[in-house]
Design an enzyme around this catalytic site. Structure first.
Site, PDB file in Angstrom:
ATOM      1  N   SER A  23       0.810  -1.218   0.000  1.00  6.94           N
ATOM      2  CA  SER A  23       0.000   0.000   0.000  1.00  6.94           C
ATOM      3  C   SER A  23       0.847   1.273   0.000  1.00  6.94           C
ATOM      4  O   SER A  23       0.515   2.228  -0.721  1.00  6.94           O
ATOM      5  CB  SER A  23      -0.951   0.009   1.200  1.00  6.94           C
ATOM      6  OG  SER A  23      -1.966  -0.954   1.050  1.00  6.94           O
ATOM      7  N   LYS A  72      -9.965  -3.634  12.173  1.00  8.17           N
ATOM      8  CA  LYS A  72     -11.105  -3.162  11.390  1.00  8.17           C
ATOM      9  C   LYS A  72     -12.402  -3.069  12.188  1.00  8.17           C
ATOM     10  O   LYS A  72     -13.297  -2.295  11.826  1.00  8.17           O
ATOM     11  CB  LYS A  72     -11.304  -4.041  10.163  1.00  8.17           C
ATOM     12  CG  LYS A  72     -10.170  -3.929   9.155  1.00  8.17           C
ATOM     13  CD  LYS A  72     -10.423  -4.775   7.937  1.00  8.17           C
ATOM     14  CE  LYS A  72      -9.266  -4.653   6.946  1.00  8.17           C
ATOM     15  NZ  LYS A  72      -9.508  -5.418   5.718  1.00  8.17           N
ATOM     16  N   ASN A  93     -12.242   0.046   7.132  1.00  4.30           N
ATOM     17  CA  ASN A  93     -10.851  -0.048   6.663  1.00  4.30           C
ATOM     18  C   ASN A  93     -10.295   1.300   6.201  1.00  4.30           C
ATOM     19  O   ASN A  93      -9.122   1.397   5.863  1.00  4.30           O
ATOM     20  CB  ASN A  93     -10.716  -1.088   5.534  1.00  4.30           C
ATOM     21  CG  ASN A  93     -11.102  -0.523   4.179  1.00  4.30           C
ATOM     22  OD1 ASN A  93     -12.032   0.269   4.063  1.00  4.30           O
ATOM     23  ND2 ASN A  93     -10.385  -0.932   3.141  1.00  4.30           N
ATOM     24  N   GLY A 134     -14.089 -11.925   9.970  1.00  5.94           N
ATOM     25  CA  GLY A 134     -13.393 -10.739  10.428  1.00  5.94           C
ATOM     26  C   GLY A 134     -13.841  -9.524   9.656  1.00  5.94           C
ATOM     27  O   GLY A 134     -14.841  -9.555   8.934  1.00  5.94           O
ATOM     28  N   GLY A 135     -13.073  -8.439   9.787  1.00  7.68           N
ATOM     29  CA  GLY A 135     -13.473  -7.186   9.166  1.00  7.68           C
ATOM     30  C   GLY A 135     -13.637  -7.260   7.671  1.00  7.68           C
ATOM     31  O   GLY A 135     -14.655  -6.815   7.118  1.00  7.68           O
ATOM     32  N   ALA A 136     -12.656  -7.818   6.978  1.00  8.99           N
ATOM     33  CA  ALA A 136     -12.743  -7.917   5.517  1.00  8.99           C
ATOM     34  C   ALA A 136     -13.881  -8.841   5.104  1.00  8.99           C
ATOM     35  O   ALA A 136     -14.618  -8.543   4.159  1.00  8.99           O
ATOM     36  CB  ALA A 136     -11.422  -8.420   4.953  1.00  8.99           C
ATOM     37  N   MET A 209      -1.157 -16.812   5.559  1.00  5.96           N
ATOM     38  CA  MET A 209      -0.332 -15.624   5.349  1.00  5.96           C
ATOM     39  C   MET A 209       1.096 -15.895   5.795  1.00  5.96           C
ATOM     40  O   MET A 209       1.332 -16.649   6.748  1.00  5.96           O
ATOM     41  CB  MET A 209      -0.910 -14.435   6.128  1.00  5.96           C
ATOM     42  CG  MET A 209      -0.143 -13.131   5.969  1.00  5.96           C
ATOM     43  SD  MET A 209      -0.831 -11.785   6.975  1.00  5.96           S
ATOM     44  CE  MET A 209      -2.387 -11.489   6.117  1.00  5.96           C
ATOM     45  N   TYR A 235      -2.308 -11.906  -0.119  1.00 10.07           N
ATOM     46  CA  TYR A 235      -1.463 -11.757  -1.308  1.00 10.07           C
ATOM     47  C   TYR A 235       0.017 -11.944  -0.999  1.00 10.07           C
ATOM     48  O   TYR A 235       0.856 -11.826  -1.887  1.00 10.07           O
ATOM     49  CB  TYR A 235      -1.690 -10.394  -1.980  1.00 10.07           C
ATOM     50  CG  TYR A 235      -1.366  -9.196  -1.126  1.00 10.07           C
ATOM     51  CD1 TYR A 235      -0.078  -8.661  -1.085  1.00 10.07           C
ATOM     52  CD2 TYR A 235      -2.355  -8.588  -0.362  1.00 10.07           C
ATOM     53  CE1 TYR A 235       0.221  -7.571  -0.307  1.00 10.07           C
ATOM     54  CE2 TYR A 235      -2.068  -7.489   0.415  1.00 10.07           C
ATOM     55  CZ  TYR A 235      -0.777  -6.977   0.447  1.00 10.07           C
ATOM     56  OH  TYR A 235      -0.490  -5.888   1.225  1.00 10.07           O
ATOM     57  N   GLY A 256      -5.281 -11.884  -3.251  1.00 11.81           N
ATOM     58  CA  GLY A 256      -5.853 -10.622  -2.812  1.00 11.81           C
ATOM     59  C   GLY A 256      -5.239  -9.373  -3.391  1.00 11.81           C
ATOM     60  O   GLY A 256      -5.586  -8.267  -2.969  1.00 11.81           O
TER      61      GLY A 256
END
Length: 290
Positions: A23, A72, A93, A134-136, A209, A235, A256
């Site tokens: 990011s 999140k 997010n 979860g949040g996502a 992950m 990802y 992702g």
């Protein structure tokens, strides 16, 4: 690298871990291309320190920031206002600070389903099996229910939050036309049956992950069928164990990365009011092959 000035506007990512995130590169290159005096940094923040960081960011007049795991849900307690999508999913997010109030929303669901569309998956009237809540996951479920999925089956560990999750699932179902249900992740027979009749399987957990690359919630590729699309929101690594099994089974698959791109573009627009140069960013940071 463009120069940091005395008036550079700060944006950021808060999560743990964050060192794998691309990011900062994506946003900082976009700022450079559009000649915006902004900068984006990643901060590894523990849950116990989140409120302190939010308070400090207000004092520092930080324009906005992204939240990733595990923040999140808990970030909502520190915000003044959240969007309807965040109310439905209880997930944020993206935070915007306008100098008066902290506003939160979620771009995860929009980003995920845009990424799936780009990868050739048609959400309309589809049957979805998703792992995690979860949040996502909540954002993906809520957006999918609103945007045309026929059925969404959520598989979550049957722990102390299962009853609360069931109420949230019922709320999403009541506010959409989709059949949304929740199931025990440890019931492998039910999970296998659900996947066999689904159009897409989504791993929305952190299982697999880096550095735990060999972990996977699906025991083996026999859970899959040839027409199944398999998606992992992770990802890093680019091919989780889940994606490797999907490839071995002859399924279409996606990680992702493109979700990150499209949710990031939506956050970018919220902070700057300008469109991220998505095509350039995609070519530079995302289209690098397997």
């Amino acid at each position: 690298m463009y120069e940091i000035t005395g008036s550079t506007t700060l944006t950021a990512l808060l999560g743990s871990p964050v060192k794998h995130s691309i990011s900062p590169m994506m946003h900082n290159e976009s700022f450079r291309l559009l000649n915006l005096d902004y900068s984006y940094l990643a901060f590894d923040v523990s849950p116990s320190d989140l409120k302190s960081v939010v308070d400090a960011f207000k004092i520092m007049n930080v324009r906005g920031y992204n939240l990733t795991m595990p923040h999140k849900n808990m970030i909502i307690d520190y915000l003044d206002e959240i969007s309807d999508a965040s109310k439905m999913s209880m997930s944020v997010n993206t935070v915007l600070y306008d100098g008066d109030k902290l506003y939160g929303t979620t771009t995860d669901g929009i980003g995920f389903w845009q990424a799936m569309h780009y990868s050739g998956f048609d959400l309309n009237n589809s049957v979805v099996t998703i792992l995690g809540f979860g949040g996502a996951a909540k954002a993906i479920i809520a957006q999918g229910a609103l945007d045309g999925a026929k059925s969404i089956r959520v598989f979550k560990r049957k722990n102390s939050t299962f009853d609360e999750a069931s109420k949230m699932i019922a709320n999403i179902a009541n506010n959409s036309c989709a059949n949304v249900s929740i199931h025990d992740l440890n019931d492998l027979n039910e999970l296998k049956s659900s996947i066999k009749s689904s159009d897409i399987l989504i791993n929305a957990t952190s299982v697999g992950m880096s550095p735990n690359d060999n972990e996977c919630l699906i025991p083996d590729k026999n859970f899959f069928h040839k027409d199944l699309f398999v998606s992992d929101i992770i990802y890093s690594p680019s091919k989780t164990r889940l994606i490797q099994m999907a490839q071995e089974a002859g399924c279409r698959y996606a990680n992702g990365l493109y979700m990150l791109l499209y949710q990031g573009a939506a956050s970018f627009k919220i902070w700057t009011g300008q469109d991220m140069p998505v095509d350039i960013i995609k070519e530079k940071y995302f289209d690098k092959g397997d």
